[in-house]
Design a protein around this motif. Sequence first.
Motif, PDB file in Angstrom:
ATOM      1  N   HIS A 192      15.819  64.551 113.102  1.00 40.22           N
ATOM      2  CA  HIS A 192      15.778  62.974 112.804  1.00 40.22           C
ATOM      3  C   HIS A 192      14.204  62.595 113.146  1.00 40.22           C
ATOM      4  O   HIS A 192      13.365  63.323 113.493  1.00 40.22           O
ATOM      5  CB  HIS A 192      16.543  62.247 113.723  1.00 40.22           C
ATOM      6  N   ARG A 243       8.051  54.798 125.000  1.00 44.51           N
ATOM      7  CA  ARG A 243       8.026  54.259 123.686  1.00 44.51           C
ATOM      8  C   ARG A 243       7.428  52.766 123.867  1.00 44.51           C
ATOM      9  O   ARG A 243       7.695  52.132 124.803  1.00 44.51           O
ATOM     10  CB  ARG A 243       9.270  54.329 122.634  1.00 44.51           C
ATOM     11  N   HIS A 260      12.386  66.020 114.091  1.00 48.76           N
ATOM     12  CA  HIS A 260      12.479  66.638 115.136  1.00 48.76           C
ATOM     13  C   HIS A 260      13.890  66.641 115.935  1.00 48.76           C
ATOM     14  O   HIS A 260      14.732  65.842 115.181  1.00 48.76           O
ATOM     15  CB  HIS A 260      11.627  66.286 116.244  1.00 48.76           C
ATOM     16  N   ASP A 272      11.942  59.436 114.463  1.00 45.22           N
ATOM     17  CA  ASP A 272      12.305  58.077 115.257  1.00 45.22           C
ATOM     18  C   ASP A 272      11.399  57.034 114.655  1.00 45.22           C
ATOM     19  O   ASP A 272      10.173  56.943 114.704  1.00 45.22           O
ATOM     20  CB  ASP A 272      11.550  58.393 116.776  1.00 45.22           C
TER      21      ASP A 272
HETATM   22 FE    FE Z   1      13.766  61.407 118.352  1.00 45.54          FE
END
Ligand code: FE
Length: 206
Positions: free
Chosen positions: A119, A201, A175, A121
Motif C-alpha cells: 500500500h 508521521r 510498501h 500511505d
Molecule cells: Fe504504510
Amino acid sequence: REIAPGAVHVPGWLTLDEQRRLVGECREWARGPVPIRHTVLPRGGVMSVRTVCLGWHWQPYRYTRVAHDVNGRQVAELPGWLADLGRRALADAYGRSMAYEPDTALINFYDGQARMGMHQDKDERSDAPVVSLSIGDTCLFRFGNTETRGRPYTDVQLASGDLFVFGGPSRFAYHGVPKVYPGTGDPATGLASGRLNLTLRVTGLS
Ligand code: FE
Ligand code: MD3
C-alpha cells in the motif's frame, strides 16, 4: 543503508533499554482510551495487524481526533518525548538535524500470522518523512516503487531495534510486510512474541 533515495535503514538503532520502555508504553497505549483493534476496512475486510493511534486516530482512509469506529473516544495525545525520539531518529538517519513535528503515531502489533499488503500511505496532507521503529520478531519488509504495487521492489529484514526513515522520493512508495518470523525476537525487550512497529508521521491536519 540507503535502500532508495530518502529511504534509510539503520539496524539496531534503539538500545535494549529504549525498546523495553517502548514495549511498556505500548502496553499502556493499547489499553485506551481507544483500545488497540483490528481495523475494519470500508469494504468489510479486517486487517490482520492490530493498531492503536496517538495524536490522531487513523481510520481508513482519514485521520480523526475521535474514534468513531471503535468507542467514540478521543485518542491519547502524542507524548513530547516520542516526538523528540522521532527528531533524533531523523537526524541520525539523514546525518543532519531537521525541523520535524510529528503529530501522530500509529502502533501496529503483528502476531505470527499478521501481514500487511502492499500500500501507499497517502492519508497525510504532508510529505514530511515517516519514522518507523521495529521491536520484537524480525519481519520481511518489502519496499516497492511509487508507480505500481508490484515489482520492482527491495526486500529487507527488519529486526528488533531497527529504524527506518522514509522521506523525499520514498515517502509515497508502495510498501508492505509479507511475513513475520516467529521466535526471532529477544524476550528481554518485554515482548514475548510478535512484532511491534511504531510510525511517527506529520498529518498536516489541525
Ligand atoms: Fe504504510
Ligand atoms: C514507506 N507499517 O503503518 S513500517 C503503516 O511494519 C505501515 O507496520 C508497516 O506500512 C509496519 O502504514 C511498515 C515502514 C513504513 C511505514 C510508513 C511508510 C514504510 C513506509 C510510508 C511511506 C513509505
